[in-house]
Design an enzyme around this catalytic site. Structure first.
Site, PDB file in Angstrom:
ATOM      1  CG  HIS A 190       0.881   4.022 -11.328  1.00 41.31           C
ATOM      2  ND1 HIS A 190       1.552   3.283 -10.612  1.00 41.31           N
ATOM      3  CD2 HIS A 190       1.758   5.183 -11.317  1.00 41.31           C
ATOM      4  CE1 HIS A 190       2.572   3.779 -10.022  1.00 41.31           C
ATOM      5  NE2 HIS A 190       2.866   4.911 -10.567  1.00 41.31           N
ATOM      6  CD  GLU A 250       3.810   3.423 -13.338  1.00 37.45           C
ATOM      7  OE1 GLU A 250       3.606   4.607 -13.981  1.00 37.45           O
ATOM      8  OE2 GLU A 250       4.782   3.408 -12.507  1.00 37.45           O
TER       9      GLU A 250
HETATM   10  O1  TA6 Z   1       4.979   6.009 -11.828  1.00 35.19           O
HETATM   11  C1  TA6 Z   1       6.385   6.216 -10.911  1.00 35.19           C
HETATM   12  C2  TA6 Z   1       5.874   7.321 -10.126  1.00 35.19           C
HETATM   13  O2  TA6 Z   1       5.702   8.627 -10.943  1.00 35.19           O
HETATM   14  C3  TA6 Z   1       7.054   7.395  -9.253  1.00 35.19           C
HETATM   15  O3  TA6 Z   1       7.762   8.415  -9.519  1.00 35.19           O
HETATM   16  C4  TA6 Z   1       6.284   7.524  -7.732  1.00 35.19           C
HETATM   17  O4  TA6 Z   1       5.821   8.636  -7.603  1.00 35.19           O
HETATM   18  C5  TA6 Z   1       5.130   6.685  -8.146  1.00 35.19           C
HETATM   19  O5  TA6 Z   1       4.680   7.215  -9.442  1.00 35.19           O
HETATM   20  C6  TA6 Z   1       3.862   6.749  -7.131  1.00 35.19           C
HETATM   21  O6  TA6 Z   1       3.414   8.076  -7.177  1.00 35.19           O
HETATM   22  P1  TA6 Z   1       2.262   8.301  -6.124  1.00 35.19           P
HETATM   23  O7  TA6 Z   1       1.839   9.730  -6.432  1.00 35.19           O
HETATM   24  O8  TA6 Z   1       1.341   7.389  -6.298  1.00 35.19           O
HETATM   25  O9  TA6 Z   1       2.856   8.056  -4.773  1.00 35.19           O
END
Ligand code: TA6
Length: 309
Positions: free
Chosen positions: A171, A275
Site C-alpha cells: 500500500h 498500491e
Molecule cells: O487503499 C485505500 C484505502 O483502502 C482507503 O480507503 C483508506 O482507508 C486507506 O486505504 C487507508 O486505510 P487505513 O486502514 O490505513 O487508514
C-alpha cells in the site's frame, strides 16, 4: 516480540550496510545504506518507511502524525496489507487491512549480493494471536531489495491442509509536490470501483488519473506498470509489478484527512497512494503446500519531455 539489537547488528548487518536502531515508539528500525541508495524498514509491520537514491529525493511519504505504537498501523511508507485488503469481508471488528502491518516480524536474512544492492528479508508466521484473527497457518516473507530501484517481494506459503484465499496490497504512499499537479498513468481503459463514501460506483478509467477531490479507486484488469508523473518535483515514479492484475489509487483530500487522527489536516497535497494489490476481484488462491508472491518494483527517473511537463 523482543529483539536483540546487538545480535542483529552483529549477525544480520549485510556487511555493514544495515544498522538496527530504536526509533520512534521504541520500534526497531533497520537503517539501510549502500553506494546507490538508502532506506529504513520497521521490523514492526514489516514496514518500509523511507527510500531514496543518493542523487534523488525521498520517494515515500510518511505522515508527521503517524502512530508508532504496537497494535496501530504506521501511516505512510509501504504498509503490508495482508491477508485481507480493506475491511474484513465478514467481520468489521477485525483490523482494517489485515494483521501483517500490526505484528512484529523477524529478520530472516540480510545480504549485500552486489555493489549498490542490499537485501533484507523479514518473516512472519502464524501464532495463537494471528490464528484468532485468521484461522489458517501461514509463512509470510517480505524481501526488500534496496538499490537504484526499490523492490518488494511478498511471498505467502500455505503449510496447511486447506486452500487459502488472499486479498493483499503493498500500500505504497508516494511523496509528491502537489496532488493538484500530478497525474497517474497506466490505468487507461481499466474497469474501476469508486469506493469513496461507500458508493462502490463502477466505471472505466478514461486516460490518466488526476485529482480534484477525494479519490479512492480500485482498478481491475491492470497487470502493467503505473507511473506517477510529477512536474513539480520534475520526476516520474514508475511502479512495475508481478503477481497482480489490480491496483488502488487513493488520496483522502480534505474531509477524510481531517477524520484521521494519524494524518495531518494539511498533509494530503503532498502524497498519493498507488498500491500494488490483489484486490477483491483479483484474489490470490494458494493450494496446500503452494505459495504466491506479490512484487512491486519502484523506479524513479527525471522528467524530461518535449512537452516540458
Ligand atoms: O487503499 C485505500 C484505502 O483502502 C482507503 O480507503 C483508506 O482507508 C486507506 O486505504 C487507508 O486505510 P487505513 O486502514 O490505513 O487508514
Amino acid at each position: 516480540m523482543q529483539y536483540d539489537i546487538d545480535r542483529l547488528n552483529r549477525q544480520l548487518d549485510a556487511d555493514g550496510q544495515i544498522t538496527y536502531v530504536r526509533g520512534p515508539g521504541d520500534l526497531v528500525i533497520a537503517e539501510i545504506a549502500n553506494e546507490a541508495a538508502s532506506a529504513s524498514v520497521s521490523l514492526y509491520g514489516g514496514h518500509v518507511l523511507s527510500y531514496r537514491r543518493h542523487e534523488g529525493q525521498p520517494v515515500l511519504w510518511l505522515s508527521g502524525k503517524s502512530w508508532y505504537e504496537i497494535g496501530k498501523p504506521i501511516r505512510g511508507g509501504i504498509p503490508v496489507c495482508w491477508p485481507w485488503f480493506g475491511a474484513h469481508p465478514t467481520d468489521p471488528s477485525l483490523p482494517g487491512h489485515g494483521l501483517a502491518r500490526i505484528h512484529c516480524w523477524e529478520v530472516l536474512e540480510a545480504a549485500a549480493p552486489a555493489p549498490g544492492v542490499t537485501v533484507l528479508t523479514l518473516g512472519l508466521r502464524n501464532s495463537p494471536e494471528t490464528l484468532n484473527l485468521w484461522p489458517f497457518p501461514f509463512s509470510l516473507r517480505l524481501r526488500v531489495t534496496v538499490g537504484s530501484t526499490l523492490r518488494l517481494d511478498l511471498t505467502t506459503e500455505n503449510p496447511g491442509h486447506r486452500a487459502i484465499t488472499l486479498t493483499q496490497a503493498l500500500h505504497t504512499y508516494f511523496a509528491i509536490s502537489d496532488i493538484a499537479r500530478i497525474r497517474v498513468e497506466g490505468f487507461d481503459g481499466c474497469p474501476f470501483i469508486d469506493t469513496v463514501g461507500g458508493a462502490n460506483r463502477i466505471g472505466t478509467q478514461q486516460g490518466d488519473i488526476t485529482f480534484s477531490e477525494e479519490t479512492d479507486l480500485v482498478l481491475l484488469e491492470c497487470p502493467g506498470d503505473a507511473c506517477v508523473v510529477d512536474p513539480g518535483l520534475g520526476r516520474r515514479i514508475r511502479i512495475a509489478k508481478e503477481g497482480s492484475r489490480s491496483g488502488v489509487v487513493w488520496n483522502p483530500w480534505i474531509a477524510k484527512s481531517a477524520r484521521m487522527p494519524d494524518f495531518g489536516d494539511n498533509e494530503y497535497p503532498g502524497m498519493v497512494c498507488v498500491e500494488t494489490t490483489n484486490a477483491p476481484g483479483d484474489e490470490a488462491v494458494i493450494d496446500p503446500g503452494q505459495s504466491t508472491t506479490l512484487t512491486a518494483i519502484i523506479l524513479t527517473d527525471d522528467l524530461v519531455s518535449a512537452r516540458g511537463d
